[in-house]
Design a protein around this motif. Structure first.
Motif, PDB file in Angstrom:
ATOM      1  N   GLY A 292      -9.222   8.488   0.002  1.00  0.00           N
ATOM      2  CA  GLY A 292      -9.082   7.698  -1.030  1.00  0.00           C
ATOM      3  C   GLY A 292      -8.001   8.044  -2.279  1.00  0.00           C
ATOM      4  N   ASP A 293      -7.872   9.305  -2.341  1.00  0.00           N
ATOM      5  CA  ASP A 293      -6.795   9.717  -3.487  1.00  0.00           C
ATOM      6  C   ASP A 293      -5.422   9.453  -2.784  1.00  0.00           C
ATOM      7  N   ARG A 294      -5.216   9.053  -1.793  1.00  0.00           N
ATOM      8  CA  ARG A 294      -3.833   8.706  -1.332  1.00  0.00           C
ATOM      9  C   ARG A 294      -3.339   7.351  -2.019  1.00  0.00           C
ATOM     10  N   TYR A 295      -4.297   6.660  -2.551  1.00  0.00           N
ATOM     11  CA  TYR A 295      -4.148   5.298  -2.946  1.00  0.00           C
ATOM     12  C   TYR A 295      -4.061   5.047  -4.617  1.00  0.00           C
ATOM     13  N   GLU A 296      -3.386   4.312  -5.309  1.00  0.00           N
ATOM     14  CA  GLU A 296      -3.572   4.018  -6.676  1.00  0.00           C
ATOM     15  C   GLU A 296      -4.419   2.869  -6.757  1.00  0.00           C
ATOM     16  N   LEU A 297      -5.314   2.963  -7.899  1.00  0.00           N
ATOM     17  CA  LEU A 297      -6.226   1.798  -8.422  1.00  0.00           C
ATOM     18  C   LEU A 297      -5.291   1.317  -9.575  1.00  0.00           C
ATOM     19  N   TRP A 298      -5.455   0.040  -9.736  1.00  0.00           N
ATOM     20  CA  TRP A 298      -4.709  -0.731 -10.735  1.00  0.00           C
ATOM     21  C   TRP A 298      -5.701  -1.743 -11.011  1.00  0.00           C
ATOM     22  N   ALA A 311       2.372  -3.038  -1.049  1.00  0.00           N
ATOM     23  CA  ALA A 311       3.348  -1.716  -1.022  1.00  0.00           C
ATOM     24  C   ALA A 311       2.624  -0.733  -0.075  1.00  0.00           C
ATOM     25  N   GLY A 312       2.709   0.581  -0.536  1.00  0.00           N
ATOM     26  CA  GLY A 312       2.042   1.602   0.762  1.00  0.00           C
ATOM     27  C   GLY A 312       0.860   1.849   0.083  1.00  0.00           C
ATOM     28  N   HIS A 313       0.585   1.831  -1.390  1.00  0.00           N
ATOM     29  CA  HIS A 313      -0.402   2.768  -1.933  1.00  0.00           C
ATOM     30  C   HIS A 313      -1.140   1.760  -3.227  1.00  0.00           C
ATOM     31  N   ILE A 314      -0.943   0.740  -3.070  1.00  0.00           N
ATOM     32  CA  ILE A 314      -1.420  -0.100  -4.459  1.00  0.00           C
ATOM     33  C   ILE A 314      -2.774  -0.759  -4.181  1.00  0.00           C
ATOM     34  N   VAL A 315      -3.760  -0.567  -4.758  1.00  0.00           N
ATOM     35  CA  VAL A 315      -5.117  -1.370  -4.715  1.00  0.00           C
ATOM     36  C   VAL A 315      -5.277  -1.908  -6.076  1.00  0.00           C
TER      37      VAL A 315
END
Length: 498
Positions: A292-298, A311-315
């Motif tokens: 889960g650390d590979r993704y960015e929470l917004w 994109a590749g890492h946006i949630v």
């Protein structure tokens, strides 16, 4: 035989020395036979030095004050006269006294201009005085007007309360229900490399559908690069290769941050929002076997229920979803968005959108110019407007013939892409259902259906007209299937045996 004594030697006499008289005959006293006889009696009086005259004293200025008392001064010291002893002494020569040089009279300095010295007068008896009476303060003739006074509200009857404790504390608002079954303790990391990222058939379908748009964009880029070469001499292939290589920015973290902030209008979660979102995301990624650390929470500042995978890492989730949904339903939404990433839907859709952007912009510019020219000519003559329409039609026909019908594909391509998008949503639902979130996702969809029905009733109450359902073409262009279709595909995952 007695001989008379010889007389002693005679000493020379100093003519300046005083002559002592000889004592008379018949005086009594021992007579030394050999020593000379000196007259006896008191010594002559030596001249005394007179006292110096007194110094002149300056008189003080005549004032009405009494003169200070004159204190007695000691006498001037007198020179002591040597007294002869009991034995006979030889006359001594008087020492030479050098006359003193004349001295000017001593001038006593004038006193400073202060008051002359006064003797302390004797204490006087106190003068009888009457006690001081303060004069009465003048009172105004009329009393001042009475100002309105604040009257506090009467306290309610009851037992006396304690000291005031300030304004009443606002009770904390109850947060969403945390009904999520945490199957993985914090710190548990279970990563399966095969599940990190993949590309399913839906992702390949999206890439294939973007090929016509990519070719149209390539033609536009080549045309602009040729014009730039004619103006600046820069080879046309340099801008073309740079545009093709720019697709790698989809997986570039700083580029993703720019895309999320300025294009999607997303925000970084606040500390309390991250504290509520991170445990749920950790549980979802642990069940999926994904880091889960590979993704960015917004966070999206919106009052609607929605979520994004870009994109590749946006949630991203909306603030409404974070604040209102129970934690189990929030986990189902996050598992759905994670399915878009693991299936390759997010990056393939963004990559196709980027490569088709020049062609879409060129198409919109051509369309806007054509409409403007037709409307402009219609103000002067309908014949000129008709001729312009004919010219545009002939130009379009020639373009379609030269490009082997490629522009026609651009007209029907949005419907195909919408169909692939609906298929990608059903696959993301299946990904969440496999992780055990099918019942929670179904509850969330039921809640959205209820909200939509309430919105339709509100429109009917305000306007008096029923809500207009979208037409067939609008449903074909929708990238999300309707809620009933999604619930139908979730039913197999909610069976007891699954």
């Amino acid at each position: 035989m007695n001989q008379s004594p010889e007389p002693g030697p005679e000493y020379p006499q100093d003519p300046r020395a005083p002559q002592y008289p000889h004592s008379p005959q018949g005086s009594q006293g021992p007579q030394h036979p050999e020593s000379p006889q000196y007259p006896q009696g008191p010594p002559p009086a030596y001249p005394q030095q007179q006292a110096p005259p007194p110094y002149p004293v300056s008189l003080p200025p005549a004032t009405g004050h009494p003169q200070p008392e004159q204190y007695p001064q000691p006498p001037y010291p007198q020179p002591q006269t040597p007294q002869p002893g009991p034995h006979q002494q030889y006359p001594q020569q008087t020492p030479y006294q050098q006359p003193a040089p004349p001295q000017p009279p001593y001038q006593q300095p004038a006193p400073p201009p202060q008051a002359p010295y006064q003797q302390t007068p004797p204490p006087q008896p106190p003068y009888p005085q009457a006690p001081y009476q303060q004069p009465p303060y003048p009172q105004p003739s009329a009393p001042p007007p009475a100002y309105p006074q604040y009257q506090p509200a009467p306290a309610p009857a009851g037992p006396p309360a304690g000291p005031p404790a300030g304004p009443p504390a606002v009770p904390p608002q109850p947060g969403p229900l945390d009904d999520l079954d945490y199957q993985n303790a914090p710190g548990t990391r279970l990563h399966l490399k095969a599940h990190q990222r993949s590309t399913d058939a839906t992702a390949f379908g999206q890439l294939a559908l973007h090929v016509p748009g990519f070719l149209m964009s390539l033609m536009v880029v080549l045309l602009l690069a040729t014009l730039l070469e004619a103006l600046s001499g820069l080879p046309y292939w340099v801008p073309t290769l740079l545009w093709i290589a720019s697709g790698a920015l989809v997986f570039h973290r700083p580029s993703e941050d720019f895309f999320a902030r300025h294009l999607l209008r997303l925000q970084r979660p606040l500390p309390h929002e991250l504290a509520a979102l991170a445990p749920v995301w950790r549980e979802v990624t642990a069940r999926a076997g994904v880091d889960g650390d590979r993704y960015e929470l917004w966070i999206e500042d919106s009052d609607h229920l929605n979520a994004y995978a870009a994109a590749g890492h946006i949630v991203a989730v909306t603030r409404y979803a974070l604040d209102k949904l129970p934690r189990s339903q929030l986990a189902a939404v996050l598992a759905h968005e994670l399915g878009h990433h693991t299936g390759g839907h997010a990056w393939s859709g963004l990559l196709g959108w980027w490569y088709s952007l020049p062609g879409r912009v060129a198409w919109q510019v051509i369309t806007a110019v054509t409409v403007f020219v037709i409307r402009f000519t219609s103000f002067f003559s309908y014949l000129a407007a008709g001729l312009m329409i004919v010219f545009v039609g002939m130009f379009t026909l020639l373009t379609i013939t030269a490009t082997y019908g490629l522009p026609l594909l651009l007209l029907v391509m949005p419907y195909f892409m919408a169909a692939v998008g609906r298929r990608a949503e059903l696959r993301a639902d299946a990904h969440a259902a496999v992780l055990g979130f099918a019942p929670m996702l179904a509850q969330m969809l039921h809640g959205v259906m209820v909200q939509e029905e309430q919105a339709k009733q509100a429109v009917l109450a305000q306007t008096g007209k029923p809500f207009t359902e979208p037409g067939t073409l609008s449903r074909l262009l929708s990238t999300h299937p309707d809620h009933r279709t999604r619930l139908h595909h979730l039913q197999p995952y909610m069976q007891p045996g699954r």
